[in-house]
Design a protein around this motif. Structure first.
Motif, PDB file in Angstrom:
ATOM      1  N   ILE A   1     -15.204 -81.456 -10.918  1.00 43.84           N
ATOM      2  CA  ILE A   1     -15.591 -81.818 -11.772  1.00 43.84           C
ATOM      3  C   ILE A   1     -15.208 -81.385 -13.323  1.00 43.84           C
ATOM      4  O   ILE A   1     -14.503 -80.323 -13.455  1.00 43.84           O
ATOM      5  CB  ILE A   1     -17.234 -80.925 -11.897  1.00 43.84           C
ATOM      6  CG1 ILE A   1     -17.998 -81.390 -10.893  1.00 43.84           C
ATOM      7  CG2 ILE A   1     -17.810 -81.452 -13.226  1.00 43.84           C
ATOM      8  CD1 ILE A   1     -19.481 -80.852 -10.839  1.00 43.84           C
ATOM      9  N   ILE A   2     -14.718 -82.473 -13.985  1.00 44.08           N
ATOM     10  CA  ILE A   2     -13.979 -82.148 -14.999  1.00 44.08           C
ATOM     11  C   ILE A   2     -14.736 -82.519 -16.448  1.00 44.08           C
ATOM     12  O   ILE A   2     -15.507 -83.393 -16.706  1.00 44.08           O
ATOM     13  CB  ILE A   2     -12.892 -83.227 -15.105  1.00 44.08           C
ATOM     14  CG1 ILE A   2     -12.110 -83.346 -14.034  1.00 44.08           C
ATOM     15  CG2 ILE A   2     -12.023 -83.198 -16.308  1.00 44.08           C
ATOM     16  CD1 ILE A   2     -11.461 -84.503 -13.562  1.00 44.08           C
ATOM     17  N   PHE A   3     -14.388 -81.532 -17.696  1.00 39.69           N
ATOM     18  CA  PHE A   3     -15.181 -81.544 -18.865  1.00 39.69           C
ATOM     19  C   PHE A   3     -13.983 -81.708 -19.792  1.00 39.69           C
ATOM     20  O   PHE A   3     -13.140 -80.819 -19.850  1.00 39.69           O
ATOM     21  CB  PHE A   3     -15.984 -80.069 -19.135  1.00 39.69           C
ATOM     22  CG  PHE A   3     -16.896 -79.919 -17.921  1.00 39.69           C
ATOM     23  CD1 PHE A   3     -18.225 -80.469 -18.298  1.00 39.69           C
ATOM     24  CD2 PHE A   3     -16.735 -78.955 -17.039  1.00 39.69           C
ATOM     25  CE1 PHE A   3     -19.359 -80.176 -17.383  1.00 39.69           C
ATOM     26  CE2 PHE A   3     -17.758 -78.843 -16.067  1.00 39.69           C
ATOM     27  CZ  PHE A   3     -18.917 -79.265 -16.196  1.00 39.69           C
ATOM     28  N   HIS A   4     -14.073 -82.856 -20.483  1.00 42.05           N
ATOM     29  CA  HIS A   4     -13.098 -83.117 -21.514  1.00 42.05           C
ATOM     30  C   HIS A   4     -13.766 -82.615 -22.992  1.00 42.05           C
ATOM     31  O   HIS A   4     -14.587 -83.612 -23.530  1.00 42.05           O
ATOM     32  CB  HIS A   4     -12.588 -84.443 -21.635  1.00 42.05           C
ATOM     33  CG  HIS A   4     -11.704 -84.814 -20.394  1.00 42.05           C
ATOM     34  ND1 HIS A   4     -10.553 -84.337 -20.393  1.00 42.05           N
ATOM     35  CD2 HIS A   4     -11.873 -85.693 -19.218  1.00 42.05           C
ATOM     36  CE1 HIS A   4      -9.793 -85.056 -19.208  1.00 42.05           C
ATOM     37  NE2 HIS A   4     -10.863 -85.500 -18.445  1.00 42.05           N
TER      38      HIS A   4
ATOM     39  N   TYR B   1     -11.011 -72.793  -7.446  1.00 44.66           N
ATOM     40  CA  TYR B   1     -10.864 -72.137  -8.632  1.00 44.66           C
ATOM     41  C   TYR B   1     -11.214 -73.018  -9.972  1.00 44.66           C
ATOM     42  O   TYR B   1     -11.510 -74.374  -9.662  1.00 44.66           O
ATOM     43  CB  TYR B   1      -9.068 -71.886  -8.557  1.00 44.66           C
ATOM     44  CG  TYR B   1      -8.338 -73.045  -8.466  1.00 44.66           C
ATOM     45  CD1 TYR B   1      -8.042 -73.870  -9.368  1.00 44.66           C
ATOM     46  CD2 TYR B   1      -7.891 -73.375  -7.144  1.00 44.66           C
ATOM     47  CE1 TYR B   1      -7.270 -75.072  -9.094  1.00 44.66           C
ATOM     48  CE2 TYR B   1      -6.980 -74.362  -6.843  1.00 44.66           C
ATOM     49  CZ  TYR B   1      -6.926 -75.360  -7.778  1.00 44.66           C
ATOM     50  OH  TYR B   1      -6.023 -76.501  -7.747  1.00 44.66           O
ATOM     51  N   TYR B   2     -11.173 -72.568 -11.274  1.00 47.69           N
ATOM     52  CA  TYR B   2     -11.246 -73.287 -12.237  1.00 47.69           C
ATOM     53  C   TYR B   2      -9.741 -73.377 -12.751  1.00 47.69           C
ATOM     54  O   TYR B   2      -9.193 -72.471 -13.002  1.00 47.69           O
ATOM     55  CB  TYR B   2     -12.076 -72.490 -12.964  1.00 47.69           C
ATOM     56  CG  TYR B   2     -13.499 -72.104 -12.586  1.00 47.69           C
ATOM     57  CD1 TYR B   2     -14.588 -73.080 -12.329  1.00 47.69           C
ATOM     58  CD2 TYR B   2     -13.795 -70.751 -12.121  1.00 47.69           C
ATOM     59  CE1 TYR B   2     -15.624 -72.484 -11.604  1.00 47.69           C
ATOM     60  CE2 TYR B   2     -14.947 -70.434 -11.471  1.00 47.69           C
ATOM     61  CZ  TYR B   2     -15.819 -71.130 -11.451  1.00 47.69           C
ATOM     62  OH  TYR B   2     -17.064 -70.549 -10.609  1.00 47.69           O
ATOM     63  N   TRP B   3      -9.694 -74.345 -13.641  1.00 46.72           N
ATOM     64  CA  TRP B   3      -8.477 -74.281 -14.512  1.00 46.72           C
ATOM     65  C   TRP B   3      -8.900 -74.901 -15.908  1.00 46.72           C
ATOM     66  O   TRP B   3      -9.506 -75.918 -16.103  1.00 46.72           O
ATOM     67  CB  TRP B   3      -7.118 -74.940 -13.833  1.00 46.72           C
ATOM     68  CG  TRP B   3      -7.261 -76.395 -13.436  1.00 46.72           C
ATOM     69  CD1 TRP B   3      -7.796 -77.059 -11.933  1.00 46.72           C
ATOM     70  CD2 TRP B   3      -6.874 -77.396 -14.367  1.00 46.72           C
ATOM     71  NE1 TRP B   3      -7.492 -78.267 -12.157  1.00 46.72           N
ATOM     72  CE2 TRP B   3      -7.108 -78.937 -13.273  1.00 46.72           C
ATOM     73  CE3 TRP B   3      -6.468 -77.943 -15.323  1.00 46.72           C
ATOM     74  CZ2 TRP B   3      -6.683 -79.987 -13.850  1.00 46.72           C
ATOM     75  CZ3 TRP B   3      -5.961 -79.012 -15.800  1.00 46.72           C
ATOM     76  CH2 TRP B   3      -6.252 -79.936 -14.868  1.00 46.72           C
TER      77      TRP B   3
ATOM     78  N   PHE C   1      -5.545 -70.313 -14.943  1.00 47.08           N
ATOM     79  CA  PHE C   1      -6.508 -70.439 -13.867  1.00 47.08           C
ATOM     80  C   PHE C   1      -7.511 -69.441 -14.000  1.00 47.08           C
ATOM     81  O   PHE C   1      -7.255 -68.436 -14.253  1.00 47.08           O
ATOM     82  CB  PHE C   1      -5.584 -70.435 -12.487  1.00 47.08           C
ATOM     83  CG  PHE C   1      -4.652 -71.706 -12.432  1.00 47.08           C
ATOM     84  CD1 PHE C   1      -5.523 -72.753 -11.769  1.00 47.08           C
ATOM     85  CD2 PHE C   1      -3.490 -71.864 -12.773  1.00 47.08           C
ATOM     86  CE1 PHE C   1      -4.368 -73.833 -11.419  1.00 47.08           C
ATOM     87  CE2 PHE C   1      -2.652 -72.896 -12.693  1.00 47.08           C
ATOM     88  CZ  PHE C   1      -3.140 -73.969 -12.047  1.00 47.08           C
ATOM     89  N   TYR C   2      -8.738 -69.602 -13.481  1.00 42.79           N
ATOM     90  CA  TYR C   2      -9.628 -68.478 -13.390  1.00 42.79           C
ATOM     91  C   TYR C   2     -10.328 -68.484 -11.770  1.00 42.79           C
ATOM     92  O   TYR C   2     -10.261 -69.513 -11.245  1.00 42.79           O
ATOM     93  CB  TYR C   2     -10.870 -69.213 -14.119  1.00 42.79           C
ATOM     94  CG  TYR C   2     -10.623 -68.740 -15.834  1.00 42.79           C
ATOM     95  CD1 TYR C   2     -10.912 -67.609 -16.249  1.00 42.79           C
ATOM     96  CD2 TYR C   2      -9.968 -70.022 -16.265  1.00 42.79           C
ATOM     97  CE1 TYR C   2     -10.786 -67.712 -17.750  1.00 42.79           C
ATOM     98  CE2 TYR C   2      -9.755 -69.908 -17.739  1.00 42.79           C
ATOM     99  CZ  TYR C   2     -10.245 -68.590 -18.371  1.00 42.79           C
ATOM    100  OH  TYR C   2     -10.013 -68.758 -19.893  1.00 42.79           O
TER     101      TYR C   2
ATOM    102  N   MET D   1      -9.328 -79.489 -21.637  1.00 41.56           N
ATOM    103  CA  MET D   1     -10.179 -79.981 -20.421  1.00 41.56           C
ATOM    104  C   MET D   1     -10.491 -78.498 -19.415  1.00 41.56           C
ATOM    105  O   MET D   1      -9.795 -77.710 -19.497  1.00 41.56           O
ATOM    106  CB  MET D   1      -9.408 -81.099 -19.695  1.00 41.56           C
ATOM    107  CG  MET D   1      -8.142 -80.679 -19.191  1.00 41.56           C
ATOM    108  SD  MET D   1      -7.256 -81.936 -18.550  1.00 41.56           S
ATOM    109  CE  MET D   1      -8.379 -82.691 -17.155  1.00 41.56           C
ATOM    110  N   ILE D   2     -11.592 -78.539 -19.009  1.00 42.53           N
ATOM    111  CA  ILE D   2     -12.008 -77.471 -18.015  1.00 42.53           C
ATOM    112  C   ILE D   2     -12.310 -78.250 -16.714  1.00 42.53           C
ATOM    113  O   ILE D   2     -13.188 -79.207 -16.539  1.00 42.53           O
ATOM    114  CB  ILE D   2     -13.096 -76.613 -18.657  1.00 42.53           C
ATOM    115  CG1 ILE D   2     -12.960 -76.013 -19.693  1.00 42.53           C
ATOM    116  CG2 ILE D   2     -13.660 -75.711 -17.440  1.00 42.53           C
ATOM    117  CD1 ILE D   2     -14.047 -75.360 -20.748  1.00 42.53           C
ATOM    118  N   VAL D   3     -11.695 -77.712 -15.435  1.00 38.98           N
ATOM    119  CA  VAL D   3     -12.012 -78.239 -14.403  1.00 38.98           C
ATOM    120  C   VAL D   3     -12.280 -77.357 -13.242  1.00 38.98           C
ATOM    121  O   VAL D   3     -11.894 -76.206 -13.344  1.00 38.98           O
ATOM    122  CB  VAL D   3     -10.474 -78.984 -13.892  1.00 38.98           C
ATOM    123  CG1 VAL D   3     -10.869 -79.715 -12.664  1.00 38.98           C
ATOM    124  CG2 VAL D   3     -10.220 -79.775 -15.089  1.00 38.98           C
TER     125      VAL D   3
END
Length: 273
Positions: A43-46, A21-23, A8-9, A83-85
């Motif tokens: 928003i999700i980046f795969h 947050y970002y995870w 988590f960020y 993945m970055i969310v």
């Protein structure tokens, strides 16, 4: 070799009113997990294999915008997941996308279909970047550049109104819509319209998600002999049967049977950072 990382960020100070947050999740193992309505758009980046959602019969796009949902679902992948969310505050995604979030209700939309060239440029940068920390920095820079314009518009003022109502809802999920409208200094119809546009669900439906998430928070610390009537009261349900019925609708399980399947966790009422 088995590899699995979940990180988590925390967003920078300027973005904390807008981003929770970002995870980041990386795994080379098959994935099969149950997910619930969390009350926040994402928003999700795969960067590798997108997730498959059998309840919808679709795979997420490599670049997905997920709106408010009111159903439970499973997430599947055969492996090679990265993945970055970005998890937004419940009422702030409109400030970045400039469209009514009600259009995303119960939707997993490809970001490429939103006709937002700046968003597509962000996706291209993230999907071509191999350094996770740098990806988070790029996302933050983009969000900051977008929020600068939003803060000069009436969207910022509307967000303040809905923020006040949401805080009241978090404290007392059973608060009537007329009272929430009063907190936002709006008439009932105007409030409902603005709430739906910013949050992506009408106030009554969102209150149900809040009650469900609050019950997950309480269940995190409960045993199998927990007093369900007391849990129902604390979360704003009319009675125990109402609690069990709605909980099963959102999770697929009764409150106590879920304890045998997984460890309950409230995304909405916990701050993982």
């Amino acid at each position: 070799m088995i590899q699995e990382d979940f990180i988590f960020y925390k967003p920078c100070r300027e973005l904390q009113p807008y981003v929770r947050y970002y995870w980041v999740f990386k795994s080379n193992q098959p994935l099969n997990t149950l997910t619930f309505p969390i009350g926040c758009p994402q928003i999700i980046f795969h960067k590798q294999t997108p997730l498959y959602i059998p309840e919808l019969g679709i795979s997420q796009s490599e670049f997905t915008v997920s709106g408010q949902v009111n159903y439970h679902s499973h997430l599947y992948a055969n492996g090679n997941v990265e993945m970055i969310v970005v998890v937004f505050q419940p009422y702030t995604l409109k400030a970045f996308l400039n469209l009514p979030i009600s259009l995303l209700h119960n939707q997993e939309v490809s970001g490429y279909d939103l006709e937002n060239k700046h968003l597509k440029q962000l996706a291209a940068q993230i999907l071509n970047c191999e350094n996770t920390n740098l990806c988070i920095t790029i996302i933050e820079q983009w969000l900051l550049s977008q929020i600068a314009d939003a803060l000069t518009s009436k969207t910022a003022y509307n967000i303040q109104r809905i923020t006040a109502a949401i805080k009241q809802l978090f404290a007392m999920p059973a608060t009537p819509v007329t009272e929430l409208a009063s907190v936002a200094c709006l008439g009932k119809k105007q409030f409902e319209r603005m709430f739906n546009e910013l949050v992506g669900a009408n106030p009554k439906e969102y209150a149900r998600i809040v009650r469900f998430q609050k019950s997950l928070k309480l269940l995190q610390h409960c045993s199998e002999d927990a007093n369900q009537a007391q849990l129902a009261y604390q979360c704003g349900y009319a009675d125990q049967s109402h609690f069990i019925r709605e909980f099963k609708q959102f999770s697929g399980y009764t409150p106590l049977s879920l304890l045998n399947v997984c460890k309950p966790y409230s995304d909405l009422f916990n701050n993982p950072t």
